[in-house]
Design a protein around this motif. Structure first.
Motif, short mmCIF file in Angstrom:
data_model
loop_
_atom_site.label_atom_id
_atom_site.label_comp_id
_atom_site.label_asym_id
_atom_site.label_seq_id
_atom_site.Cartn_x
_atom_site.Cartn_y
_atom_site.Cartn_z
N ALA A 45 14.95 6.99 -12.03
CA ALA A 45 13.62 7.41 -12.45
C ALA A 45 12.54 6.35 -12.23
O ALA A 45 11.36 6.67 -12.26
N LEU A 46 12.91 5.09 -12.02
CA LEU A 46 11.92 4.02 -11.96
C LEU A 46 12.13 3.13 -10.74
O LEU A 46 13.26 2.77 -10.42
N GLU A 47 11.02 2.78 -10.10
CA GLU A 47 11.05 1.84 -8.98
C GLU A 47 9.79 0.97 -9.05
O GLU A 47 8.68 1.47 -9.21
N THR A 48 9.97 -0.35 -8.94
CA THR A 48 8.83 -1.26 -8.91
C THR A 48 8.97 -2.17 -7.69
O THR A 48 10.07 -2.52 -7.28
N THR A 49 7.82 -2.55 -7.13
CA THR A 49 7.82 -3.41 -5.95
C THR A 49 6.76 -4.50 -6.10
O THR A 49 5.70 -4.28 -6.71
N LEU A 50 7.05 -5.66 -5.56
CA LEU A 50 6.12 -6.78 -5.51
C LEU A 50 6.18 -7.35 -4.10
O LEU A 50 7.26 -7.72 -3.62
N ALA A 51 5.03 -7.40 -3.42
CA ALA A 51 5.03 -7.81 -2.02
C ALA A 51 3.86 -8.73 -1.72
O ALA A 51 2.78 -8.62 -2.33
N VAL A 52 4.09 -9.65 -0.80
CA VAL A 52 3.05 -10.53 -0.25
C VAL A 52 2.80 -10.09 1.18
O VAL A 52 3.76 -9.90 1.95
N ARG A 53 1.55 -9.92 1.57
CA ARG A 53 1.22 -9.40 2.90
C ARG A 53 0.19 -10.29 3.59
O ARG A 53 -0.58 -10.99 2.93
N GLU A 54 0.19 -10.21 4.89
CA GLU A 54 -0.81 -10.91 5.71
C GLU A 54 -1.15 -10.05 6.91
O GLU A 54 -0.27 -9.46 7.55
N VAL A 55 -2.43 -9.97 7.21
CA VAL A 55 -2.93 -9.24 8.36
C VAL A 55 -3.77 -10.19 9.19
O VAL A 55 -4.65 -10.88 8.66
N ARG A 56 -3.50 -10.22 10.49
CA ARG A 56 -4.30 -11.01 11.41
C ARG A 56 -4.82 -10.07 12.49
O ARG A 56 -4.03 -9.38 13.15
N GLY A 57 -6.13 -10.06 12.65
CA GLY A 57 -6.71 -9.15 13.62
C GLY A 57 -7.94 -9.73 14.28
O GLY A 57 -8.45 -10.77 13.87
N ARG A 58 -8.38 -9.04 15.30
CA ARG A 58 -9.61 -9.44 15.98
C ARG A 58 -10.22 -8.23 16.66
O ARG A 58 -9.52 -7.29 17.06
N PHE A 59 -11.53 -8.26 16.75
CA PHE A 59 -12.29 -7.30 17.52
C PHE A 59 -12.58 -7.96 18.87
O PHE A 59 -13.49 -8.79 18.97
N PRO A 60 -11.80 -7.67 19.92
CA PRO A 60 -11.86 -8.47 21.16
C PRO A 60 -13.16 -8.34 21.93
O PRO A 60 -13.51 -9.24 22.69
N THR A 61 -13.88 -7.24 21.77
CA THR A 61 -15.13 -7.04 22.51
C THR A 61 -16.28 -6.85 21.53
O THR A 61 -17.08 -5.94 21.65
N PHE A 62 -16.34 -7.74 20.53
CA PHE A 62 -17.32 -7.58 19.47
C PHE A 62 -18.75 -7.74 19.97
O PHE A 62 -19.66 -7.02 19.56
N ARG A 63 -18.98 -8.72 20.86
CA ARG A 63 -20.36 -8.99 21.28
C ARG A 63 -20.35 -9.52 22.71
O ARG A 63 -19.49 -10.31 23.10
N ARG A 64 -21.32 -9.06 23.51
CA ARG A 64 -21.48 -9.57 24.87
C ARG A 64 -22.25 -10.88 24.85
O ARG A 64 -23.31 -10.99 24.24
#
Length: 431
Positions: free
Chosen positions: A207-226
């Motif tokens: 009946a019960l489930e608990t989770t604890l997580a550490v996350r990381e996201v790395r991203g870029r907008f490659p064509t952000f500006r000319r």
């Protein structure tokens, strides 16, 4: 327009009846493979999502009727402890008035669920899709031509059972988004993103489930500006911690909750870095065997950045200087949906969603970081839906959906908006 829409709907019903008669005899045999087709007709009185003070471009129409024809195929096959699934959909979309947006779109995905005898399990999945981008007149303006957004991704997860109630959870993924038209504000939305998370799950009982997580996201907008005939990217990093819980309170009641903290940093600096706390609380309740209710309350905080230009004075001259507009948004959402299986073949669903956004927009020039513009605003959006479905056979489905959206705004960041759409569809699937 209503007469035209009714005529199209009746034509759709006739075509559906013919299709059901043809497909029916072939649908008796069940296999892991399936193929199908669908036809839908949707009328939207504000297809372009224009605000109350905005007007369509010359040659465009605010309202339109869209006809979509789809072909689908897929696989759902278990073998041993594993299960493989795959799906493919091809669509042809035709606009009665805004024919410049006529397009063909597709989506496809494949996944493998696996497990071993030693309490180790996981999933691997890939996907790719192409579709006409969503109309967004508030931010990048109304596009005069069609823009295709192509998205592809990969994700994988592994769960390792440590002891009876505890397990280690690992996940990673990649996402890539590309836009087709060569417009600066659109190309700025291209995205490359990698994410990873590690956590533990505790399941003391069914009946019960608990989770604890550490996350990381790395991203870029490659064509952000000319810049000087080339492109300059805009990279960022997000780190956070998530705590979640899922509790089956009874045979008819399920509660789930999540709270997370996050820190977003833009690698080129500036004042765009921000911290956030987000969370959600959901409740699913099955009142009877035919009636169910689901509700969710959520808060999210995020930021969008767009390249732009501002007029600045250099000596005796006024020039357009490159700048970045940053919109920091806090979004509170409450949604409730009611589903009723009226009979074994018919079902009705209805939902209401209330959303409040607080937006703080800032514009700074690139070369000196000086604040050139600042605006704050709030908008409240109400979306109501009503849908009905009829499945005369196991391999067929007919239905209609009605949707109404109203947005009220204050400040000078967004504008008010109204829109109503009605769509009907017919689909058949052979196995």
């Amino acid at each position: 327009m209503r007469t035209e829409f009714l005529a199209r709907a009746l034509k759709l019903a006739r075509l559906s009846a013919v299709g059901l008669a043809v497909v029916g005899p072939a649908a008796a045999q069940v296999s892991p493979w399936y193929v199908g087709g669908a036809l839908s007709l949707t009328h939207d009185d504000n297809l372009l999502r224009l605000g109350e003070t905005q007007t369509a471009l010359p040659g465009q129409s605010r309202s339109d009727t869209v006809t979509s024809t789809s072909l689908t195929a897929g696989l759902d096959q278990p073998f041993g402890r594993q299960r493989v699934q795959a799906s493919l959909a091809l669509r042809d979309n035709r606009f009665a008035r805004n024919d410049r947006y006529n397009n063909q779109s597709y989506s496809g995905s494949a996944s493998l669920d696996w497990s071993t005898v030693n309490r180790i399990s996981g999933q691997v999945g890939i996907g790719r899709s192409r579709a006409l981008s969503t109309f967004n007149a508030d931010v990048i303006g109304l596009l005069a031509q069609r823009n295709f957004e192509t998205s592809e991704g990969f994700n994988a997860s592994v769960s390792v059972g440590l002891v009876t109630a505890w397990s280690l959870e690992l996940s990673a993924g990649h996402r890539r988004v590309r836009n087709s038209i060569d417009v600066a504000s659109v190309q700025a939305q291209n995205l490359d993103q990698d994410n990873a998370a590690v956590g533990v799950a505790w399941r003391p009982g069914a009946a019960l489930e608990t989770t604890l997580a550490v996350r990381e996201v790395r991203g870029r907008f490659p064509t952000f500006r000319r810049v000087a005939g080339s492109f300059e990217d805009d990279a960022f990093t997000q780190r956070g911690v998530d705590l979640g819980a899922r509790w089956q309170a009874s045979g008819s009641s399920l509660l789930d909750a999540r709270i997370g903290t996050g820190q977003t940093q833009y690698l080129r600096g500036g004042d765009r870095d921000f911290d956030s706390i987000s969370g959600s609380l959901g409740w699913n309740w099955r009142a009877t065997g035919k009636l169910s209710l689901s509700t969710r309350l959520a808060r999210e905080k995020g930021q969008d950045n767009y390249p732009t230009f501002v007029r600045v004075a250099l000596g005796f001259f006024l020039v357009d200087a490159p700048a970045v507009q940053s919109d920091l948004r806090t979004i509170d959402t409450l949604r409730a949906q009611l589903d009723w299986a009226a009979t074994a073949k018919t079902a009705v669903s209805s939902s209401v969603q209330l959303t409040r956004r607080d937006v703080a927009s800032r514009t700074r020039t690139v070369f000196d970081g000086v604040l050139r513009g600042e605006a704050v605003g709030t908008d409240e959006t109400t979306i109501m839906t009503l849908g009905a479905r009829w499945a005369p056979y196991r391999w067929s489905l007919l239905g209609c959906d009605l949707r109404h959206e109203t947005r009220r705004s204050s400040g000078n960041v967004t504008s008010g908006l109204k829109g109503t759409s009605l769509g009907c569809y017919a689909q058949a699937t052979m196995r």
